[in-house]
Design a protein around this motif. Structure first.
Motif: not given
Lengths: 327, 479
Positions: B3-19, B412-424
């Protein structure tokens, strides 16, 4: 058990068995072609005649080449008895009774369907047709085995066996007919090595060559007829199919064998008794093709009687009567 | 994969906090995923997909070729709901379902809420899902909505909102159970010490709920699931639930009204049915009472129902409480019947019926989501931010012609969850549909359907519109 559910189990199994038998027809013919001195074309026309719809075939394909006939009987979704159509119907039926059959059975029907569907889109499938038909047979066997071992042997199971064996008896009679009706007229072959090869191929296509040899050793037409029509132990022989089908009918109704509580039991019981009171010699004297033709007609009556007895959804008397047509 | 390059992009993420740090309940999951050998996660994802295909776990898409079946895409990264969040959801849903049920009973009987002018009479009686045929009815135990699947969303600030009440025939619970099964099979190690609350009990509880709705005095009621048939989009689920509960799955043509009872046609004659978990809409239930052209239903069943000789789950008529205009009044409904403030908030809603609000909606179509009052499944909907001028004009005309039929809500800016897209991993927007059973008491299944909008940036999670699903983990409070 719901009438509709019983109907779906019965037809699911008939369609699977039908698909398997179409593969067997094709297989026997491929084997005959390899060993035959006949023109390839003459070899494939009979198959269309025996299995069904000559008019549809002529309209769509015309030329009865090996390729056309295999395409028609295997992958043509316009032809309701092609292997592909059978699998589509079997799966539709299975889908409507998923909660009745075991998950293993459902997965196998689904996998079987995907196998045929994918092959239909793969242009190389016909090049390895022998392997493909083998796979079809194996898939059907696997389904039958799963039905045997993963589903309780209650009413539903008996409907499944009934469907499978009714279909199989009919198709075994047709396999025999391919050889008898269409190949025998070539009188010059009778008693030649070719004749022997052809009879072997017929037995093989019913997976019966080895079992036949254990019982009769030498191949003669009378004994092949005896074996495929009258044998009570070989699971693809007509005699076996009718006996077990009748057992299932009695298990469904709870009537002791020898007594009859409904039309289906009476029709099938009568056919079975008729078989008991004749033999291969009599059949040959009166004409094998004629016998098989008559038999297939009687089998249709049995099928109708099963429908009337268990599946027909008759309108009810009274203000809410509603009539539905069954499939 | 990590998840090193994972970015929440300002949305509420269900697995990661804003930092960008894993949330406490997700830390162990993230660590396990990152410690997998390269390629392992993708391999498991592929295995899960091919299992779905093999098992024929599909849904049917309308409007394309007849009966086209598709696999519902499934992403193996679960969505996590921590126990303190779940407590709020559970309490909020109990309160809401209780109030809505009292509301339905009141609307079809004494109508206190209308006489007390809490909700305008016109809104109720103009609702297309209001059933005059149900007036004066009281189902066994006064329970109308036995099975509910409420749609919740989470906004940028992390608070949950109710988006829709689905009180008719909510679907999707079979995927909750299958997704869990699938994840356990393909990823057993993830579950060790993860404190995930089990969902496997649902079929038992559903059966108890159904039996609770049977006519009084039937000791072992015969229950069935009624489906429109194999071409219905949720057929897989109908068959799945019948199988899990061990009851018959029937179609309308299997049932008849005979001798004053509902009976089913069997190979041995007619047998009485006591309670029906029906997965067909009111409209199609009884051609003698509702739509006369319905071939899916059972002629005469409503008369048997009114006579108390068969139970229906859910009761006919519940649709009035999930009319999207009535939805806007739910906070008032809760307050009126319970004297409490709602625990779960509505998404702010503009009712086009009201002149002022309609004006606002028509002027701000570009930023709003417009919904018609009685559609579901993502049909009949305009997402302003992603619409063309032509689409907006169409909706403007429709709203003006029939204001009663439309509501609008801010996007509503629905919250997000990391999802597999291709290989990341990339963030994708999700909602949450928990399931509520109302039998002897109100039960909220600790889990639910997390639907995920797989298209980048998309906010529409419906299966018919390119959505997929994820397993939903509700965590036990860690002692």
């Amino acid at each position: 058990m719901l009438s509709r559910v019983a109907d779906s189990i019965y037809w699911m199994c008939r369609y699977i068995e039908r698909a398997e038998n179409v593969a067997r027809f094709m297989d026997v013919n491929l084997q005959l072609v390899l060993d035959s001195i006949m023109l390839q074309h003459e070899q494939w026309k009979p198959l269309v005649k025996v299995t069904g719809d000559v008019d549809l075939f002529n309209r769509k394909y015309g030329d009865a080449s090996q390729e056309n006939v295999i395409q028609f009987l295997t992958f043509d979704s316009d032809y309701p008895n092609s292997i592909l159509s059978c699998l589509i119907s079997a799966r539709e039926n299975a889908r409507s009774i998923r909660e009745i059959i075991s998950s293993e059975m459902w997965e196998q029907v689904n996998k079987f369907y995907l196998l045929v569907k994918d092959a239909a889109q793969d242009s190389s499938a016909l090049d390895r047709s022998h392997d493909f038909f083998d796979e079809v047979k194996r898939s059907s066997h696997l389904f039958t085995g799963l039905t045997m071992d993963t589903m309780s042997h209650g009413e539903g199971w008996h409907f499944s066996r009934l469907g499978r064996l009714i279909e199989r008896a009919d198709k075994t009679s047709r396999i025999l007919d391919v050889k008898y009706f269409l190949l025998l007229p070539q009188v010059e072959y009778v008693g030649t090595p070719y004749d022997n090869i052809q009879w072997s191929a017929v037995l093989k296509s019913a997976s019966g060559l080895e079992m036949y040899r254990k019982r009769f050793h030498q191949i003669t037409p009378r004994q092949v007829v005896d074996f495929l029509i009258f044998d009570r132990e070989f699971p693809r022989a007509i005699g076996y199919c009718l006996q077990k089908a009748e057992d299932s009918l009695h298990a469904i109704s709870g009537t002791a064998s020898g007594t009859y509580s409904n039309l289906a039991e009476r029709k099938l019981g009568r056919l079975n008794v008729d078989l008991n009171f004749t033999d291969a010699q009599a059949v040959i004297v009166s004409g094998v093709h004629e016998f098989l033709d008559h038999f297939q007609m009687k089998m249709n009556e049995v099928g109708d009687a099963i429908f009337e007895t268990f599946f027909a959804m008759r309108p009810l008397p009274g203000p809410y009567s509603y009539s539905y047509s069954a499939q | 994969m990590n998840f090193s390059s994972y970015d929440t992009e300002g949305f509420h993420d269900e697995l990661f906090d804003e930092n960008g740090k894993p949330r406490p309940g997700a830390a162990q999951l993230i660590e396990r995923i990152e410690s997998l050998p390269e390629g392992d996660l993708l391999r498991r994802q592929k295995a899960a997909e091919s299992a779905l295909y093999r098992m024929g776990i599909t849904f049917t898409v309308y409007g394309s070729d007849q009966g086209t079946e598709r696999i519902w895409p499934y992403d193996i990264i679960p969505r996590i709901v921590e126990s303190h969040d779940w407590k709020v959801i559970e309490r909020g849903l109990r309160q809401r379902i209780y109030a809505l049920n009292v509301f339905i009973q009141d609307v079809y009987n004494d109508r206190h809420i209308i006489r007390d002018k809490v909700i305008p009479e016109d809104i109720i009686f103009s609702g297309v899902s209001y059933r005059p045929q149900c007036q004066g009815l009281t189902p066994p135990g006064g329970i109308w909505c036995h099975v509910t699947g409420t749609d919740l969303v989470r906004d940028r600030d992390g608070s949950f909102y109710v988006l829709e009440d689905n009180l008719r025939c909510p679907s999707g619970v079979s995927y909750v159970l299958e997704n869990r099964q699938m994840l356990k099979r393909n990823f057993p190690s993830l579950f060790e010490t993860s404190h995930v609350r089990p969902v496997e009990d649902y079929p038992n509880r559903l059966l108890a709920t159904i039996q609770n709705a049977a006519p009084v005095g039937r000791n072992t009621p015969r229950s069935v699931v009624l489906t429109p048939g194999i071409y219905n989009s949720a057929y897989f689920e109908h068959s799945f639930l019948a199988r899990q509960m061990g009851v018959e799955l029937v179609e309308g043509r299997d049932l008849v009204v005979n001798d004053g009872y509902v009976q089913m046609r069997t190979t041995k004659g007619f047998e009485r049915v006591d309670v029906i978990y029906r997965r067909i809409d009111d409209d199609f239930l009884d051609p003698m009472v509702f739509r006369p052209d319905s071939f899916l239903g059972i002629p005469g069943i409503m008369e048997v129902y009114r006579a108390g000789r068969v139970g229906l789950v859910n009761a006919p008529g519940t649709g009035i409480a999930d009319d999207k205009v009535v939805y806007a009044y739910v906070p008032k409904i809760i307050k009126y019947y319970m004297g409490e403030d709602p625990i779960l908030q509505n998404v702010p809603t503009y009712v086009c019926w009201e002149d002022k609000e309609r004006e606002y909606v028509l002027e701000n179509l570009e930023s709003l989501v417009v919904k018609s009052a009685n559609e579901s499944g993502g049909y009949g909907m305009l997402v302003g931010t992603q619409s063309t001028a032509e689409q907006r004009n169409e909706f403007a005309a429709a709203i003006t012609a029939n204001p009663r039929n439309y509501i609008a809500q801010p996007t509503v800016a629905l919250s997000r969850v990391p999802t597999i897209v291709d290989d990341h991993f990339e963030g994708r927007h999700v909602d949450l549909r928990p399931y509520v059973l109302y039998g002897e008491s109100i039960y909220v299944l600790p889990g639910g359907l997390t639907r995920v909008a797989l298209r980048k940036g998309s906010l529409v999670v419906n299966s018919s519109q390119g959505g997929g699903s994820k397993d939903t983990w509700v965590l036990n409070a860690v002692p």
